[in-house]
Design an enzyme around this catalytic site. Structure first.
Site, PDB file in Angstrom:
ATOM      1  CG  ASP A 193      55.943 -34.641  46.160  1.00 10.14           C
ATOM      2  OD1 ASP A 193      56.752 -34.826  45.061  1.00 10.14           O
ATOM      3  OD2 ASP A 193      55.865 -33.384  45.977  1.00 10.14           O
ATOM      4  CD  GLU A 236      60.328 -36.558  45.211  1.00  6.82           C
ATOM      5  OE1 GLU A 236      61.089 -36.156  44.063  1.00  6.82           O
ATOM      6  OE2 GLU A 236      59.943 -35.568  45.799  1.00  6.82           O
TER       7      GLU A 236
HETATM    8  C1  GLC Z   1      58.673 -33.985  43.324  1.00 10.02           C
HETATM    9  C2  GLC Z   1      57.868 -34.748  41.938  1.00 10.02           C
HETATM   10  C3  GLC Z   1      58.023 -33.761  40.769  1.00 10.02           C
HETATM   11  C4  GLC Z   1      57.293 -32.782  41.179  1.00 10.02           C
HETATM   12  C5  GLC Z   1      57.829 -32.127  42.497  1.00 10.02           C
HETATM   13  C6  GLC Z   1      56.760 -31.101  42.960  1.00 10.02           C
HETATM   14  O1  GLC Z   1      59.839 -34.010  43.002  1.00 10.02           O
HETATM   15  O2  GLC Z   1      58.495 -36.013  41.602  1.00 10.02           O
HETATM   16  O3  GLC Z   1      57.430 -34.457  39.881  1.00 10.02           O
HETATM   17  O4  GLC Z   1      57.562 -31.704  39.925  1.00 10.02           O
HETATM   18  O5  GLC Z   1      57.725 -32.864  43.592  1.00 10.02           O
HETATM   19  O6  GLC Z   1      55.600 -31.794  43.505  1.00 10.02           O
END
Ligand code: GLC
Length: 640
Positions: free
Chosen positions: A290, A332
């Site tokens: 993440d 991500e």
């Molecule tokens: C990523 C997740 C999102 C979240 C962010 C903070 O972007 O997909 O939903 O708000 O991380 O953890």
């Protein structure tokens, strides 16, 4: 002394001599010893680069290796077998049979037991990969959908237990489905024990927690950092910091209760490596890394995608390769396309979301012009060998227009104005728009805004547009044909619509992304075999796409060759498959509202005899190829 000169102080021999007493037996374990010999030099070098200037680097490195040795010793036999299998076979995630699904445990199935009961349906759909959204203990009320983690070793009690998660992972694996969970390692919730100890300045078991987060006594440092950082959740708080009750300031990129960890402190790396190894042994096969772009901060920079972010990912990888080699990372990074690809490699994240294709699919549908999408497929699709995109139509998050302004400028498009237009289009502020999206983090100061909405609502189904269902299928057909792992947001395969009920729930009302996170649409699932129902039309169309993709090796791998047609509304490319088989698949998709014919001349580089894979019949390319509005053809063709 320079950083590099000091880094030699992190002495490999010292570490080697210390592992034996820390992890008895490790040196006698031939497999671990071999992996240690392969990967320790990398880990050692990375530690030198990241932490060489610190006196506590050696202690942390020694501890990390000890954790890896312990974790290997405790690794369940079935996971050791999986490790061996994955090492022996080509990357499974490049296979044409791959299909991902993502869902919230509570919203989709109630709890982990409910997810288990859905396994027959997942098999019916053809899933080989299941991403369960954050399921760890997190604060009551708003927890950013679980992205504020209070303990990486405890499942949210409302969903089940860690033992249930481990047994679910086993059952999924037996059904041919790899379990994916989030590794939210940039930040923890303010309720995590590390956070409490940091605020209190506690030393526990010899570990000083006061330096686990970025805490400052006054605004001097926050102001200095904020000169160059951007605002991520401006609806929640301006800038990157929030104030603690005692007046100090703490770094919080996202919500005020999500505190960024301080990875410049090797004790943080060590602590997180322990949590990662713990999850590895529960049977998780892929970790969704993440917010990777944010993990390293440096004054005077954007504090995004800094070189050390890459070194950290490589170091975590080196730890895994020793102790749980089959576990892989998915990146991500929803950032500029130049940056997204920097995270994708065998040494960092083996697979990655493809936010550019996702955003430009919607851009093309809105503008009825595929130029930007074709350009991106031509120029930004290639990845290093042995890595793959995760191609998705939408996620649980908002859609941001992440294309490169330079790319748009080449096509005569002004990035800023175009983004504004797309935002207006998708929130239905443009006359004739088919989309029913909701703005997310609308920032009048910067003009920035993103879009929330389910696939069906954004594609025109909610608005009753006659092409709505076709656009849902078209968008999925692209995700299913550009290679890598196609990922479906579960419920979208039966055409689920926006759920506005979040506005009634206080913990969600301030975050419009909940509009695209509906509860499992049971009525739509019940209607999925009814050919007259919207759900039935979407489901049947998607099932056909999935079935054909699985039977078409050319659609595996990730290689994509360009193909040009004279039509602005036509997306076109060729897929030669994983090992450049012949024939190839030619994908033609019309994002426009009017029919188009791709003439025989355009197709004259191929033999006349071709096969329409979705229709299941032979075609003669000398007749040209007709593309109705919002339609897709997958043609098996042979280059002359
Ligand atoms: C990523 C997740 C999102 C979240 C962010 C903070 O972007 O997909 O939903 O708000 O991380 O953890």
């Amino acid at each position: 002394m320079t950083r590099l000169a000091r880094s030699v102080l992190v002495d490999a021999d010292v570490v080697r001599s210390r592992i034996a007493p820390l992890a008895p037996g490790a040196e006698h374990d031939a497999i671990f010893a071999a992996r240690f010999a392969d990967h320790f030099p990398t880990l050692h070098r990375l530690f030198g680069e990241l932490y060489g200037a610190r006196d506590d680097a050696l202690e942390a490195l020694t501890a990390v290796v000890g954790l890896a040795a312990d974790s290997w010793r405790e690794r369940p036999a079935d996971l050791r077998e999986l490790d061996a299998r994955r090492e022996a076979e080509p990357p499974f995630y490049l296979d044409a049979s791959m299909l991902g699904g993502v869902c919230y445990v509570d919203r989709y199935a109630g709890d982990l037991e409910g997810v288990r009961r859905q396994i027959p349906y997942f098999t019916e759909l053809g899933l080989t990969y299941l991403h369960l959204m954050p399921l760890f203990a997190s604060p009551e009320g708003n927890s950013d959908g679980g992205y504020a983690v209070s303990s990486y070793r405890d499942v949210d009690p409302a969903l089940g237990s860690m033992a249930e998660l481990a047994s679910l992972a086993r059952e999924l694996r037996a059904a041919g489905i790899s379990l994916v969970v989030d590794f939210i390692f940039n930040h923890t919730s303010d309720e995590h024990v590390w956070a409490r100890r940091a605020v209190a300045g506690e030393v526990v078991d010899g570990v000083d927690h006061s330096d686990f987060y970025l805490i400052y006594p006054d605004r001097t440092m926050p102001d200095a950092y904020e000169r160059t950082t951007r605002e991520i959740f401006p609806d929640d708080h301006p800038g990157s910091f929030v104030q603690l009750p005692d007046g100090r300031w703490i770094w919080a990129t996202f919500y005020h209760f999500q505190w960024d960890l301080n990875y410049a402190n090797p004790a943080v790396f060590r602590a997180m490596a322990g949590e990662m190894l713990f999850l590895a042994n529960q049977g998780v096969e892929l970790l969704r890394m993440d917010a990777v772009a944010f993990i390293w901060k440096e004054l005077g920079t954007t504090c995004e995608s800094l070189p050390q972010a890459h070194l950290l990912l490589q170091a975590f990888n080196a730890v895994l390769r020793m102790a749980a080699p089959s576990l892989l990372f998915k990146s991500e990074a929803i950032v500029h396309p130049d940056e997204v690809v920097t995270y994708v490699s065998q040494a960092e994240c083996q697979i990655s979301y493809n936010p550019l294709q996702m955003a430009l699919t919607w851009e093309a549908l809105a503008t009825r012009d595929a130029s930007l999408l074709n350009q991106a497929l031509e120029r930004r699709h290639a990845l290093p060998e042995g890595t793959a995109w995760v191609n998705y139509v939408r996620s649980h998050d908002d859609i941001g227009w992440t294309f490169a302004d330079e790319d748009a400028a080449e096509l005569g498009i002004d990035g800023y104005a175009h983004r504004r237009h797309l935002n207006d289009f998708f929130v239905d502020r443009v006359p004739g728009s088919f989309a029913r999206g909701v703005p997310f983090q609308d920032n009048p100061r910067t003009g920035d805004c993103r879009i929330a909405g389910t696939t069906a609502s954004l594609a025109g189904v909610e608005a009753g547009d006659p092409l709505g269902v076709d656009r849902v299928l078209l968008a999925h057909a692209l995700a299913l044909s550009t290679g890598g792992i196609p990922l479906i947001y579960l419920g979208d395969e039966v055409g689920q619509l926006n759920d506005y009920s979040y506005r009634e729930r206080p913990a969600e009302a301030g975050d419009s992304r909940w509009v695209n996170r509906p509860f499992r649409p049971s009525a739509a699932y019940d209607a999925r075999t009814d050919p007259r129902a919207t759900a039935g039309r979407v489901f049947a169309g998607l099932r056909r796409l999935i079935e054909v993709r699985k039977a078409t090796p050319e659609l595996g791998g990730g290689t994509l060759l360009p193909f040009r047609t004279p039509h602005r509304s036509v997306v076109a490319f060729q897929r030669p498959g994983w090992i450049a088989e012949l024939p190839r698949v030619l994908v033609l998709a019309n994002v426009g509202d009017t029919a188009v014919r791709v003439e025989a001349l355009t197709l004259s580089g191929f033999d006349a005899a071709a096969r329409d894979l979705l229709a299941g019949r032979s075609v003669d390319l000398r007749d040209g190829v007709a593309l109705p509005p919002a339609s897709v053809r997958w043609l098996r063709v042979t280059p002359r």
